[in-house]
Enzyme design. Structure first.
Site, short mmCIF file in Angstrom:
data_model
loop_
_atom_site.label_atom_id
_atom_site.label_comp_id
_atom_site.label_asym_id
_atom_site.label_seq_id
_atom_site.Cartn_x
_atom_site.Cartn_y
_atom_site.Cartn_z
N ASP A 27 0.83 -1.21 0.00
CA ASP A 27 0.00 0.00 0.00
C ASP A 27 0.87 1.26 0.00
O ASP A 27 1.99 1.24 0.49
CB ASP A 27 -0.92 -0.02 1.24
CG ASP A 27 -2.08 0.95 1.09
OD1 ASP A 27 -2.37 1.39 -0.04
OD2 ASP A 27 -2.71 1.28 2.13
N GLY A 28 0.31 2.32 -0.57
CA GLY A 28 0.99 3.62 -0.52
C GLY A 28 1.52 4.10 -1.86
O GLY A 28 2.21 5.13 -1.91
N ARG A 31 0.09 7.67 -2.72
CA ARG A 31 0.67 8.74 -1.90
C ARG A 31 2.12 9.00 -2.29
O ARG A 31 2.59 10.12 -2.27
CB ARG A 31 0.54 8.40 -0.41
CG ARG A 31 -0.86 8.72 0.14
CD ARG A 31 -1.12 8.03 1.44
NE ARG A 31 -1.34 6.60 1.24
CZ ARG A 31 -1.29 5.70 2.20
NH1 ARG A 31 -1.00 6.07 3.43
NH2 ARG A 31 -1.55 4.43 1.94
N ARG A 40 -1.11 9.31 -9.73
CA ARG A 40 -1.12 8.11 -8.88
C ARG A 40 -0.50 6.89 -9.58
O ARG A 40 0.21 6.10 -8.97
CB ARG A 40 -2.57 7.75 -8.50
CG ARG A 40 -3.24 8.70 -7.52
CD ARG A 40 -4.67 8.23 -7.26
NE ARG A 40 -4.69 6.82 -6.84
CZ ARG A 40 -4.44 6.41 -5.60
NH1 ARG A 40 -4.19 7.29 -4.65
NH2 ARG A 40 -4.48 5.13 -5.32
N HIS A 44 2.12 3.26 -9.01
CA HIS A 44 1.90 1.83 -9.29
C HIS A 44 3.05 1.28 -10.14
O HIS A 44 3.54 0.17 -9.91
CB HIS A 44 0.58 1.63 -10.04
CG HIS A 44 -0.63 2.02 -9.23
ND1 HIS A 44 -0.77 1.72 -7.90
CD2 HIS A 44 -1.76 2.70 -9.56
CE1 HIS A 44 -1.92 2.20 -7.45
NE2 HIS A 44 -2.54 2.80 -8.44
N SER A 72 -7.55 -5.65 -4.86
CA SER A 72 -8.59 -6.25 -4.02
C SER A 72 -9.93 -6.24 -4.74
O SER A 72 -10.12 -5.49 -5.71
CB SER A 72 -8.70 -5.49 -2.69
OG SER A 72 -9.39 -4.27 -2.89
N SER A 73 -10.84 -7.05 -4.24
CA SER A 73 -12.18 -7.07 -4.85
C SER A 73 -12.87 -5.72 -4.68
O SER A 73 -13.83 -5.41 -5.37
CB SER A 73 -13.02 -8.22 -4.26
OG SER A 73 -12.84 -8.33 -2.87
N LEU A 138 11.02 -20.37 -4.79
CA LEU A 138 10.09 -19.46 -4.12
C LEU A 138 8.73 -19.59 -4.80
O LEU A 138 8.67 -19.66 -6.02
CB LEU A 138 10.58 -18.01 -4.25
CG LEU A 138 9.62 -16.93 -3.72
CD1 LEU A 138 9.74 -16.81 -2.20
CD2 LEU A 138 9.91 -15.56 -4.35
N ARG A 192 2.13 -4.78 6.19
CA ARG A 192 1.39 -3.79 5.41
C ARG A 192 2.20 -2.51 5.38
O ARG A 192 2.55 -1.96 6.43
CB ARG A 192 0.00 -3.50 6.00
CG ARG A 192 -0.74 -2.49 5.11
CD ARG A 192 -2.18 -2.25 5.51
NE ARG A 192 -2.81 -1.38 4.52
CZ ARG A 192 -4.07 -1.47 4.11
NH1 ARG A 192 -4.84 -2.41 4.61
NH2 ARG A 192 -4.55 -0.64 3.21
N ILE A 199 -6.60 -4.89 7.65
CA ILE A 199 -6.40 -6.08 6.82
C ILE A 199 -7.03 -5.90 5.43
O ILE A 199 -6.65 -6.57 4.49
CB ILE A 199 -7.02 -7.33 7.51
CG1 ILE A 199 -6.45 -7.52 8.94
CG2 ILE A 199 -6.84 -8.59 6.71
CD1 ILE A 199 -5.01 -7.94 9.03
C1 IPE Z 1 -5.42 -2.81 -0.13
O1 IPE Z 1 -5.07 -1.48 -0.36
C2 IPE Z 1 -5.44 -3.58 -1.41
C3 IPE Z 1 -4.16 -3.69 -2.10
C4 IPE Z 1 -2.98 -3.29 -1.68
C5 IPE Z 1 -4.22 -4.35 -3.35
P1 IPE Z 1 -6.16 -0.34 -0.44
O2 IPE Z 1 -5.41 0.93 -0.53
O3 IPE Z 1 -7.14 -0.62 -1.50
O4 IPE Z 1 -6.87 -0.48 0.98
P2 IPE Z 1 -7.88 0.45 1.75
O5 IPE Z 1 -9.08 0.63 0.89
O6 IPE Z 1 -7.19 1.75 2.01
O7 IPE Z 1 -8.18 -0.26 3.01
C1 IPE Z 2 -1.70 0.18 -3.30
O1 IPE Z 2 -1.43 1.53 -3.35
C2 IPE Z 2 -1.88 -0.41 -4.67
C3 IPE Z 2 -3.24 -0.86 -4.97
C4 IPE Z 2 -4.25 -0.86 -4.18
C5 IPE Z 2 -3.46 -1.36 -6.31
P1 IPE Z 2 -2.61 2.58 -3.34
O2 IPE Z 2 -3.01 2.89 -4.74
O3 IPE Z 2 -3.71 2.14 -2.46
O4 IPE Z 2 -1.89 3.84 -2.71
P2 IPE Z 2 -2.49 4.87 -1.67
O5 IPE Z 2 -2.99 4.09 -0.49
O6 IPE Z 2 -3.59 5.60 -2.37
O7 IPE Z 2 -1.34 5.75 -1.33
MG MG Z 3 -4.11 2.38 -0.49
#
Ligand code: IPE
Ligand code: IPE
Ligand code: MG
Length: 270
Positions: A27-28, A31, A40, A44, A72-73, A138, A192, A199
């Site tokens: 995640d992140g 940001r 954004r 990625h 995620s779904s 792995l 995370r 989660i």
């Molecule tokens: C969780 O991240 C899913 C993935 C990293 C693929 P999100 O950024 O979508 O999670 P929430 O919505 O902030 O909980």
């Molecule tokens: C996680 O990063 C990647 C995916 C969910 C695909 P984010 O896109 O959720 O990044 P933030 O949380 O907005 O920074």
């Molecule tokens: Mg996120």
């Protein structure tokens, strides 16, 4: 119906210095890009490089299973352009990386509801899985259109169809083989990145006894040192699996091999 691996709520799994299975919510990315005044999706793109680095780092550290939450779904709720960028990134990564993964002895697995993906992507996933199926250095699992609740429900539905006569009497060991990741032990370490402490519907069943590590580091900035910090934190944990500290007999920290099993523990795999 015993699977290869035992549930952490049924028996005490082996605990080692190096987590055998690491599961990560990456995640992140958004940001990270925003901090740099970039779109954004640039985050990625950069995140894929971290994936590459982490696969190498896990191989070097003797980790057997690395599981990454890629989509995620719930991520379908994002703007259409971002979703489509992510799909194309996934396609590109599969096209570019499969041979390298294969050359490095990595077995690729993808878990999630693939029925929502375009056929081209599903074909690439299946090809990649088939090509790398016999590798054992792995196991890299990518969770795509994955949801923990969906996983439990699809397993439940499969079980109910396979054994309608046992309805009302299903046990953990009956359900576990139908979960998407029945081929892997449960994660020892969950990480995370990105600062959130939740989660987000990742591996709900499998994380029952995993050690949780949350870091503010954004996924594109996550590196070998950050991974080592997570593993060090894991090593300092006392994995009790319901027992008392005294019962661990001085083996307070995560060390191998696990203490002898004490009854009443039912090892379904025995
Ligand atoms: C969780 O991240 C899913 C993935 C990293 C693929 P999100 O950024 O979508 O999670 P929430 O919505 O902030 O909980
Ligand atoms: C996680 O990063 C990647 C995916 C969910 C695909 P984010 O896109 O959720 O990044 P933030 O949380 O907005 O920074
Ligand atoms: Mg996120």
């Amino acid at each position: 119906m015993a699977g290869k691996f035992t549930s952490s709520t049924q028996a005490i799994p082996n605990v080692g210095d190096v987590p055998r299975h690491i599961a990560i919510i990456m995640d992140g990315n958004g940001r990270w890009a925003k901090q740099r005044f970039m779109p954004r999706v640039a985050g990625h793109k950069r995140g894929v490089e971290t994936v590459r680095a982490m696969v190498k780092a896990c191989i070097a550290r003797g980790v057997d299973y690395l599981t990454l939450f890629a989509f995620s779904s719930e991520n379908w709720r994002r703007p259409a352009e971002e979703v489509s960028f992510l799909m194309n990134l996934f396609i590109g990564a599969l096209q570019g990386e499969i041979s390298k993964l294969h050359a490095n002895g990595v077995r690729l697995k993808v878990i999630g509801d693939l029925s929502a993906f375009e056929p081209r992507l599903v074909a690439l996933i299946r090809e990649g899985e088939a090509k790398t199926a016999n590798n054992f250095r792995l196991t890299l699992t990518i969770a795509a259109n994955y949801g923990g609740r969906w996983d439990i429900l699809q397993a439940m539905n499969q079980l109910a169809l396979a054994h309608p006569e046992k309805a009302g009497c299903y046990g953990e060991a009956d359900l576990a083989p139908h979960l998407m990741m029945a081929y892997a032990p449960e994660p020892d370490l969950f990480i995370r990145t990105g600062g959130e402490q939740r989660i987000s519907n990742f591996l709900l069943w499998q994380l029952a006894y995993s050690e949780l590590h949350f870091t503010d580091t954004l996924w594109p900035d996550f590196d070998d040192a950050a991974l080592d910090a997570a593993i060090s934190s894991y090593r300092r944990r006392e994995r009790r699996f319901g027992r008392t500290s005294e019962q661990l007999g001085g083996q307070a920290l995560a060390v191998s091999p696990a203490p002898t099993l004490t009854p009443p523990v039912t090892d379904q795999d025995a």
